[in-house]
Design an enzyme around this catalytic site. Structure first.
Site: not given
Length: 120
Positions: A40, A43
């Site tokens: 991600c 992230c």
């Protein structure tokens, strides 16, 4: 300071239970749980900020920083009804106070939410 990696749902519950206000007047801590994934991009972009906050002297006494890898522990994400990441849950005295989802929102508001919810 620093971030504690969580691998079992029971670990989160134990930590929450250990850092809840006590009837004797013991002060609990704010528990912040980051749900993240290796693949991600948002992230990864917010990870340095989360690390920096976890190592800040300002929060050392009153905030615990936890991290859950949703790829390795999807059941924990399901248990906390987290469906997108990065997600940050703010838990105080056993109850989720608020949740923020998304890298941009986390960058903009993570520090402020911790300041607002941490025990004074």
């Amino acid at each position: 300071g620093g971030i504690q990696e969580i691998v079992m749902s029971e670990d989160i519950q134990t930590i929450i239970d250990d850092h809840t206000d006590t009837p004797e007047g013991g002060k609990g801590k704010l528990v912040v749980v980051e749900f993240t994934s290796k693949d991600c991009v948002p992230c990864q972009s917010v990870a340095p900020l989360y690390t920096e906050l976890s190592e800040s002297d300002e929060f050392e006494e009153s905030v615990l920083f936890l991290k859950v890898d949703v790829d390795a522990n999807p059941e924990i994400a399901m248990e906390y009804q987290v469906t997108g990441w990065p997600a940050f849950l703010f838990i105080k005295n056993g109850d989720v106070q608020t949740e923020i989802v998304g890298g941009k929102l986390a960058h903009a508001t993570l520090y402020d939410w911790i300041r607002l919810l941490m025990p004074k």
